[in-house]
Motif scaffolding. Structure first.
Motif, PDB file in Angstrom:
ATOM      1  N   ALA A  73       0.824  -1.244   0.032  1.00 27.57           N
ATOM      2  CA  ALA A  73       0.214  -0.129  -0.112  1.00 27.57           C
ATOM      3  C   ALA A  73       0.871   1.272   0.158  1.00 27.57           C
ATOM      4  CB  ALA A  73      -0.933  -0.001   1.268  1.00 27.57           C
ATOM      5  N   PRO A  74       0.401   2.146  -0.883  1.00 28.07           N
ATOM      6  CA  PRO A  74       1.478   3.498  -0.809  1.00 28.07           C
ATOM      7  C   PRO A  74       1.280   4.543   0.531  1.00 28.07           C
ATOM      8  CG  PRO A  74      -0.558   3.770  -2.245  1.00 28.07           C
ATOM      9  CD  PRO A  74      -0.345   2.320  -1.620  1.00 28.07           C
ATOM     10  N   GLY A  75       2.335   5.184   0.658  1.00 32.34           N
ATOM     11  CA  GLY A  75       2.340   6.085   1.651  1.00 32.34           C
ATOM     12  C   GLY A  75       3.082   5.558   3.060  1.00 32.34           C
ATOM     13  N   ALA A  76       3.342   4.692   3.445  1.00 29.70           N
ATOM     14  CA  ALA A  76       3.828   4.014   4.561  1.00 29.70           C
ATOM     15  C   ALA A  76       5.276   4.541   4.880  1.00 29.70           C
ATOM     16  CB  ALA A  76       3.999   2.482   4.688  1.00 29.70           C
ATOM     17  N   ALA A  77       6.204   4.876   3.914  1.00 32.81           N
ATOM     18  CA  ALA A  77       7.479   5.422   4.095  1.00 32.81           C
ATOM     19  C   ALA A  77       7.501   6.816   4.054  1.00 32.81           C
ATOM     20  CB  ALA A  77       8.585   4.805   3.059  1.00 32.81           C
ATOM     21  N   ALA A  78       6.441   7.549   3.487  1.00 32.51           N
ATOM     22  CA  ALA A  78       6.571   8.975   3.449  1.00 32.51           C
ATOM     23  C   ALA A  78       6.332   9.605   4.752  1.00 32.51           C
ATOM     24  CB  ALA A  78       5.618   9.457   2.171  1.00 32.51           C
ATOM     25  N   ALA A  79       5.653   8.634   5.522  1.00 31.56           N
ATOM     26  CA  ALA A  79       5.148   8.970   6.823  1.00 31.56           C
ATOM     27  C   ALA A  79       6.472   9.217   7.997  1.00 31.56           C
ATOM     28  CB  ALA A  79       4.053   8.154   7.594  1.00 31.56           C
ATOM     29  N   LEU A  80       7.523   8.576   7.583  1.00 32.34           N
ATOM     30  CA  LEU A  80       8.874   8.643   8.151  1.00 32.34           C
ATOM     31  C   LEU A  80       9.763   9.974   8.091  1.00 32.34           C
ATOM     32  CD1 LEU A  80      10.328   5.094   7.250  1.00 32.34           C
ATOM     33  CD2 LEU A  80       9.222   5.702   9.526  1.00 32.34           C
ATOM     34  N   LEU A  81       9.042  10.794   7.308  1.00 31.81           N
ATOM     35  CA  LEU A  81       9.756  12.251   6.958  1.00 31.81           C
ATOM     36  C   LEU A  81       9.021  13.436   7.203  1.00 31.81           C
ATOM     37  CD1 LEU A  81      11.116  11.269   3.363  1.00 31.81           C
ATOM     38  CD2 LEU A  81      12.631  11.557   5.415  1.00 31.81           C
ATOM     39  N   ALA A  82       9.256  14.449   7.695  1.00 31.75           N
ATOM     40  CA  ALA A  82       8.627  15.572   8.151  1.00 31.75           C
ATOM     41  C   ALA A  82       7.952  16.254   6.902  1.00 31.75           C
ATOM     42  CB  ALA A  82       9.616  16.824   8.562  1.00 31.75           C
ATOM     43  N   PRO A  83       6.756  16.624   6.841  1.00 28.44           N
ATOM     44  CA  PRO A  83       6.096  17.192   5.510  1.00 28.44           C
ATOM     45  C   PRO A  83       6.940  18.383   5.036  1.00 28.44           C
ATOM     46  CG  PRO A  83       4.467  16.786   7.307  1.00 28.44           C
ATOM     47  CD  PRO A  83       5.564  16.632   7.955  1.00 28.44           C
ATOM     48  N   ALA A  84       6.914  18.452   3.838  1.00 27.85           N
ATOM     49  CA  ALA A  84       7.615  19.564   3.235  1.00 27.85           C
ATOM     50  C   ALA A  84       6.899  20.068   1.979  1.00 27.85           C
ATOM     51  CB  ALA A  84       9.049  19.054   2.876  1.00 27.85           C
ATOM     52  N   PRO A  85       7.233  21.395   1.447  1.00 30.22           N
ATOM     53  CA  PRO A  85       6.759  21.610   0.261  1.00 30.22           C
ATOM     54  C   PRO A  85       7.201  20.914  -0.902  1.00 30.22           C
ATOM     55  CG  PRO A  85       7.982  23.370   1.178  1.00 30.22           C
ATOM     56  CD  PRO A  85       7.892  22.398   1.952  1.00 30.22           C
ATOM     57  N   LEU A  86       6.729  20.581  -2.117  1.00 31.66           N
ATOM     58  CA  LEU A  86       7.430  20.123  -3.290  1.00 31.66           C
ATOM     59  C   LEU A  86       8.139  20.937  -4.227  1.00 31.66           C
ATOM     60  CD1 LEU A  86       7.375  17.386  -4.814  1.00 31.66           C
ATOM     61  CD2 LEU A  86       5.627  18.232  -6.119  1.00 31.66           C
ATOM     62  N   PRO A  87       9.625  20.724  -4.285  1.00 27.41           N
ATOM     63  CA  PRO A  87       9.904  21.899  -4.962  1.00 27.41           C
ATOM     64  C   PRO A  87       9.779  21.672  -6.527  1.00 27.41           C
ATOM     65  CG  PRO A  87      11.542  20.320  -3.712  1.00 27.41           C
ATOM     66  CD  PRO A  87      10.156  19.945  -3.463  1.00 27.41           C
ATOM     67  N   ALA A  88       9.697  22.785  -7.212  1.00 26.58           N
ATOM     68  CA  ALA A  88       9.337  23.098  -8.606  1.00 26.58           C
ATOM     69  C   ALA A  88      10.008  22.062  -9.317  1.00 26.58           C
ATOM     70  CB  ALA A  88       9.787  24.472  -8.879  1.00 26.58           C
ATOM     71  N   ASP A  89      11.053  21.602  -9.356  1.00 27.17           N
ATOM     72  CA  ASP A  89      11.655  20.572 -10.214  1.00 27.17           C
ATOM     73  C   ASP A  89      10.998  19.101  -9.986  1.00 27.17           C
ATOM     74  OD1 ASP A  89      13.231  20.647  -7.859  1.00 27.17           O
ATOM     75  OD2 ASP A  89      14.529  19.010  -8.932  1.00 27.17           O
ATOM     76  N   LEU A  90      10.562  19.017  -8.703  1.00 30.89           N
ATOM     77  CA  LEU A  90       9.804  17.677  -8.653  1.00 30.89           C
ATOM     78  C   LEU A  90       8.295  17.928  -9.009  1.00 30.89           C
ATOM     79  CD1 LEU A  90      11.818  16.754  -5.378  1.00 30.89           C
ATOM     80  CD2 LEU A  90      12.288  16.120  -7.967  1.00 30.89           C
ATOM     81  N   ALA A  91       7.635  18.867  -9.867  1.00 29.63           N
ATOM     82  CA  ALA A  91       6.239  18.791  -9.766  1.00 29.63           C
ATOM     83  C   ALA A  91       5.701  17.761 -10.381  1.00 29.63           C
ATOM     84  CB  ALA A  91       6.148  20.298 -10.609  1.00 29.63           C
ATOM     85  N   TRP A  92       6.585  17.017 -11.266  1.00 35.13           N
ATOM     86  CA  TRP A  92       5.977  15.711 -11.934  1.00 35.13           C
ATOM     87  C   TRP A  92       5.182  14.834 -10.993  1.00 35.13           C
ATOM     88  CZ3 TRP A  92       8.314  11.761  -9.338  1.00 35.13           C
ATOM     89  CH2 TRP A  92       9.539  12.065  -8.877  1.00 35.13           C
ATOM     90  N   ALA A  93       5.340  14.885  -9.432  1.00 34.98           N
ATOM     91  CA  ALA A  93       5.062  14.247  -8.912  1.00 34.98           C
ATOM     92  C   ALA A  93       3.863  14.639  -7.985  1.00 34.98           C
ATOM     93  CB  ALA A  93       5.987  13.760  -7.567  1.00 34.98           C
ATOM     94  N   ARG A  94       3.254  15.844  -8.339  1.00 34.75           N
ATOM     95  CA  ARG A  94       2.187  16.558  -7.458  1.00 34.75           C
ATOM     96  C   ARG A  94       0.951  15.938  -7.491  1.00 34.75           C
ATOM     97  NH1 ARG A  94       2.524  21.468 -11.580  1.00 34.75           N
ATOM     98  NH2 ARG A  94       1.599  20.763 -13.301  1.00 34.75           N
ATOM     99  N   ASP A  95       0.523  14.951  -8.651  1.00 40.82           N
ATOM    100  CA  ASP A  95      -0.649  14.446  -9.005  1.00 40.82           C
ATOM    101  C   ASP A  95      -0.711  13.173  -7.906  1.00 40.82           C
ATOM    102  OD1 ASP A  95      -1.713  16.582 -10.010  1.00 40.82           O
ATOM    103  OD2 ASP A  95      -0.979  15.961 -12.077  1.00 40.82           O
ATOM    104  N   VAL A  96       0.253  12.545  -7.805  1.00 45.59           N
ATOM    105  CA  VAL A  96       0.433  11.249  -7.146  1.00 45.59           C
ATOM    106  C   VAL A  96       0.775  11.521  -5.596  1.00 45.59           C
ATOM    107  CG1 VAL A  96       1.201   8.949  -7.019  1.00 45.59           C
ATOM    108  CG2 VAL A  96       0.962  10.286  -9.097  1.00 45.59           C
TER     109      VAL A  96
END
Length: 327
Positions: free
Chosen positions: A178-201
């Motif tokens: 299931a997606p999302g389990a590892a992202a929870a290990l990190l502090a929330p942060a704004p998505l940098p402009a060069d990583l905008a390809w990930a914004r819809d997932v």
């Protein structure tokens, strides 16, 4: 199963890591223990490309989050397709260790499941896999040897051992995560402009934003400002062509720095642009100035991610279809 396999393989896994001493599972605490638990459960074993980061807990969590949410998490693309991208990127980066691991895993999966249908290489999931392996290939080239197999293994036995390795990895690789389990290990942060390809997932956006923030912070701690500026400048003018074949190309870019910063600059540029050229001499020269394991991991992680982000930007700006898009 993951815990049992970790115990069986731990001595060999720890021995593969060079230049730093990874945290042993029995000594892991806090964030390191949390990451190790997820890696054992979901990857099937404590993989050397992950545990080499363990002297720097935030960087460990960042590397695992990118790997887990791009390669392991369930989505629109099959694990086989993602493994194929991982192997392809690893070949392009001259990372034979990662080629062995991910080609063997792919081959094992294909023995029991149909071949992947492919898909657009610019889809967020496949871009995420590409970004992850542009990063990991560099770290693996610095801290691991050329293969997960024993170095004295006869050449004639390599094929059989890689097939066995793939069979060991297949049960964990075949199981959806299931997606999302590892992202929870990190502090929330704004998505940098060069990583905008990930914004819809969401799980990719969370993982890569958090990982970028953690590794950028590590860079500010462990990479001198002059070295960061030099690496950024060199990457801005780099077309991705491997420099070399010798390391003579380093002399000109580092010449403008104070002599005390040149060992760090050489290691950073090699990690970013020719990680397969990093050897004991380069690392030892750096460690005479910066001896800690934590600093070495944070330093190389920053250079690796800077290069990985550039590689993805370059691929996304290319107007020509990639091999995946032509199939």
């Amino acid at each position: 199963m993951g815990e049992m396999l970790t115990k069986a393989t731990l001595p060999g896994v720890l021995a593969q890591v060079r230049h730093v001493t990874p945290v042993r599972p029995a000594a892991a605490q806090g964030l390191v223990a949390q990451v190790y638990a997820q890696v054992e459960r979901e990857f099937g074993m404590l993989a050397p490309p992950v545990i080499l980061h363990s002297p720097a807990p935030q960087t460990l969590a960042a590397s695992w989050a990118m790997l887990r949410e791009s390669l392991l998490a369930e989505g629109t693309h099959s694990r086989e397709t993602k493994e194929a991208v991982a192997a392809e990127v690893s070949r392009a980066n001259s990372c034979p260790y990662c080629v062995d691991v991910h080609q063997a895993t792919l081959d094992a999966l294909l023995r029991t499941r149909p071949a992947p249908a492919g898909g657009p290489a610019r889809s967020p999931e496949l871009v995420a896999v590409s970004a992850t392996f542009h990063y990991l290939n560099r770290m693996v080239n610095v801290f691991l040897g050329p293969s997960p197999l024993p170095p004295r293994l006869p050449v004639a036995a390599r094929g059989l051992m890689l097939r066995l390795f793939g069979l060991i990895m297949r049960p964990a690789a075949a199981k959806p995560r299931a997606p999302g389990a590892a992202a929870a290990l990190l502090a929330p942060a704004p998505l940098p402009a060069d990583l905008a390809w990930a914004r819809d997932v969401p799980h990719l956006a969370g993982a890569f934003a958090g990982a970028a923030a953690a590794i950028d912070a590590a860079g500010r701690r462990s990479v001198p400002q002059g070295v960061r500026e030099l690496v950024t400048s060199c990457l801005d003018g780099w077309d991705g062509t491997p420099p070399g074949p010798s390391r003579a190309w380093l002399a000109e870019p580092v010449s403008g720095l104070p002599p005390a910063q040149r060992p760090a600059a050489r290691l950073a540029l090699l990690t970013a642009m020719a990680s397969y050229q990093v050897d004991q001499e380069v690392v030892a020269e750096f460690r005479r100035q910066e001896p800690s394991d934590l600093t070495l991991v944070e330093f190389t992680a920053w250079a690796s991610l800077a290069a990985a982000r550039l590689a993805v930007r370059r691929s996304l700006s290319d107007s020509h279809p990639t091999p995946h898009e032509r199939t």
